[in-house]
Scaffold this motif. Structure first.
Motif, mmCIF file in Angstrom:
data_model
loop_
_atom_site.group_PDB
_atom_site.id
_atom_site.type_symbol
_atom_site.label_atom_id
_atom_site.label_comp_id
_atom_site.label_asym_id
_atom_site.label_seq_id
_atom_site.Cartn_x
_atom_site.Cartn_y
_atom_site.Cartn_z
ATOM 1 N N GLU A 58 0.831 -1.211 0.000
ATOM 2 C CA GLU A 58 0.000 0.000 0.000
ATOM 3 C C GLU A 58 0.863 1.256 0.000
ATOM 4 O OE1 GLU A 58 -3.265 2.193 2.900
ATOM 5 O OE2 GLU A 58 -3.378 0.014 2.620
ATOM 6 N N LYS A 59 1.982 1.210 0.713
ATOM 7 C CA LYS A 59 2.883 2.364 0.770
ATOM 8 C C LYS A 59 3.431 2.690 -0.617
ATOM 9 C CE LYS A 59 5.688 5.173 3.221
ATOM 10 N NZ LYS A 59 5.286 6.153 4.237
ATOM 11 N N ILE A 60 3.755 1.660 -1.386
ATOM 12 C CA ILE A 60 4.359 1.863 -2.701
ATOM 13 C C ILE A 60 3.318 2.241 -3.748
ATOM 14 C CG2 ILE A 60 5.560 0.697 -4.603
ATOM 15 C CD1 ILE A 60 7.084 -0.921 -2.503
ATOM 16 N N PHE A 61 2.184 1.531 -3.764
ATOM 17 C CA PHE A 61 1.216 1.709 -4.853
ATOM 18 C C PHE A 61 0.000 2.555 -4.478
ATOM 19 C CE2 PHE A 61 3.497 -2.120 -6.126
ATOM 20 C CZ PHE A 61 3.774 -1.830 -7.450
ATOM 21 N N HIS A 78 -4.658 0.366 -5.186
ATOM 22 C CA HIS A 78 -4.183 -0.998 -5.407
ATOM 23 C C HIS A 78 -4.489 -1.882 -4.200
ATOM 24 C CE1 HIS A 78 -2.142 0.599 -8.888
ATOM 25 N NE2 HIS A 78 -1.598 -0.575 -9.160
ATOM 26 N N SER A 79 -4.276 -1.333 -3.008
ATOM 27 C CA SER A 79 -4.490 -2.115 -1.795
ATOM 28 C C SER A 79 -5.945 -2.550 -1.644
ATOM 29 C CB SER A 79 -4.056 -1.300 -0.574
ATOM 30 O OG SER A 79 -4.244 -2.027 0.617
ATOM 31 N N LEU A 84 -1.425 -6.386 -9.541
ATOM 32 C CA LEU A 84 -0.658 -5.660 -10.559
ATOM 33 C C LEU A 84 -1.026 -6.135 -11.963
ATOM 34 C CD1 LEU A 84 2.880 -5.439 -8.904
ATOM 35 C CD2 LEU A 84 1.047 -3.749 -8.914
ATOM 36 N N PHE A 85 -1.217 -7.437 -12.102
ATOM 37 C CA PHE A 85 -1.617 -7.976 -13.404
ATOM 38 C C PHE A 85 -2.993 -7.447 -13.800
ATOM 39 C CE2 PHE A 85 -3.619 -11.204 -16.091
ATOM 40 C CZ PHE A 85 -2.654 -11.372 -17.074
ATOM 41 N N ALA A 86 -3.918 -7.413 -12.824
ATOM 42 C CA ALA A 86 -5.274 -6.923 -13.106
ATOM 43 C C ALA A 86 -5.248 -5.457 -13.531
ATOM 44 C CB ALA A 86 -6.160 -7.106 -11.879
ATOM 45 N N VAL A 108 -13.516 -8.180 -6.672
ATOM 46 C CA VAL A 108 -14.041 -8.021 -8.023
ATOM 47 C C VAL A 108 -14.952 -6.804 -8.125
ATOM 48 C CG1 VAL A 108 -15.272 -9.174 -9.890
ATOM 49 C CG2 VAL A 108 -13.884 -10.505 -8.314
ATOM 50 N N SER A 109 -15.649 -6.451 -7.042
ATOM 51 C CA SER A 109 -16.535 -5.287 -7.091
ATOM 52 C C SER A 109 -15.743 -4.020 -7.393
ATOM 53 C CB SER A 109 -17.294 -5.135 -5.769
ATOM 54 O OG SER A 109 -16.410 -4.892 -4.693
ATOM 55 N N VAL A 110 -14.512 -3.938 -6.858
ATOM 56 C CA VAL A 110 -13.658 -2.782 -7.144
ATOM 57 C C VAL A 110 -13.225 -2.806 -8.605
ATOM 58 C CG1 VAL A 110 -11.481 -1.616 -6.595
ATOM 59 C CG2 VAL A 110 -12.837 -2.632 -4.761
#
Length: 353
Positions: A193-196, A200-201, A225-227, A265-267
């Motif tokens: 979470e700190k990086i992205f 993303h988190s 990351l792939f998603a 998946v909702s996100v």
């Protein structure tokens, strides 16, 4: 800690007790830093003629002999790590049956924390950094070695985008060793979470099920990351009216959902809807959720995802979480079902029949 350096000898004052440390062929140069249980010096290997870092762990008066033996065993494991993204340990030493030292590679670089503050960072750069963290920590976990204090100050940026992970074994003489899997899991989630960032988190759902399974945390972050990468491609293909490629990208995300039950998946659906992708692609994610539910219900111990869950209560919790997630996706897909979720579940069971 107070200390004094005299050539090949360093004297450390720990709890009003003076501890004298000397290492063959090693000259102590100056102080680099310290933690709760350790102190680090810059040194020079007079035999091999190279600069090194020397980290010294000192046990407390209250520490037992068993704790020292355990710490020594951990130090030996750390010294066995050989990976291009992990600081190399040249040698481990035992002193006075209460102190352990490691002679290590001396690295010059910028901490990840400082680098992120002072530079404009691209997503491509962040992905490359995390890929190296993923690679190094996967290697470490395969050898049964946990970091203990993985954060952005223990990661150095070398050159343009290479990294070195520092301070394995930060907690040699602390109670953290017995709880290392839980601790590393939480630290990885926090570092991600700190990086992205939170966007993303938020894609990682049911984080409590990941605690104690750092390898699975790594796999979940890889899926996130792939998603995100495929969502970006999906938008690009959609904007360029390339329906075939857009459909392919959507199927990739569906496969990602099927392989990782911790993606929210909702996100994902919300992000895609914000990009005005048609309902045709949302159907693909619905199918992905159904495939995931089938996988979990099958409880095949050889499956990579389900294999982490050995007891029935964990499986039941995961099935319940996936069921809820499936309802959420369906509700997003067609709001009429919000009025009748029982009917939704009935439809789901028919699909799984």
């Amino acid at each position: 800690m107070n200390y004094s350096i005299n050539g090949n000898v360093v004297t450390i004052d720990r709890d009003a007790i003076l501890i004298e440390i000397s290492i063959d062929n090693i000259k102590f140069i100056d102080y680099l830093g310290e933690g709760a249980n350790s102190i680090v010096f810059r040194g020079f290997d007079e035999l091999l003629e190279r600069d090194i870092a020397i980290k010294i762990w000192i046990s407390k008066l209250s520490d037992t002999r068993d704790k020292y033996i355990q710490a020594l065993r951990e130090a030996k494991k750390i010294a066995s790590l050989k990976h291009h993204n992990i600081v190399d340990v040249y040698h481990a030493n035992s002193h006075h049956q209460s102190t352990i030292s490691l002679e290590m590679e001396l690295i010059k670089g910028t901490t990840l924390r400082e680098y992120l503050k002072s530079n404009k960072i691209s997503m491509r750069f962040l992905n490359k950094i995390w890929h190296q963290i993923f690679d190094a920590m996967s290697y470490s976990y395969q050898k049964g070695i946990y970091h203990g204090d993985l954060h952005d100050r223990n990661i150095l940026i070398i050159g343009d985008s290479d990294i070195k992970i520092l301070d394995f074994g930060t907690s040699l003489f602390s109670s953290r060793i017995s709880n290392s899997e839980n601790r590393d899991s939480k630290l990885l989630l926090k570092l991600f979470e700190k990086i992205f960032g939170k966007d993303h988190s938020l894609l990682i759902k049911n984080k409590s099920l990941l605690i104690g399974k750092p390898e699975m945390v790594l796999n979940a972050t890889k899926s996130v990351l792939f998603a995100f990468e495929r969502i970006a491609l999906l938008k690009n293909y959609f904007d360029n009216n390339s329906e075939h490629l857009a459909s392919s990208a959507a199927l990739d995300i569906s496969g990602c959902i099927s392989e990782c039950p911790f993606l929210d998946v909702s996100v994902i659906i919300s992000i895609i809807r914000e990009q005005m992708v048609s309902d045709h692609y949302v159907n693909v994610f619905l199918n992905g959720c159904i495939n995931m539910l089938k996988l979990v219900k099958s409880h095949n111990p050889h499956d990579g995802v389900v294999g982490y869950f050995c007891d029935e209560s964990s499986i039941d919790s995961l099935v319940e979480a996936v069921n809820i997630l499936l309802i959420e996706v369906m509700c997003l897909h067609n709001k009429m079902y919000e009025k009748d979720k029982a009917n939704y579940l009935s439809n789901t069971h028919n699909l799984l029949a």
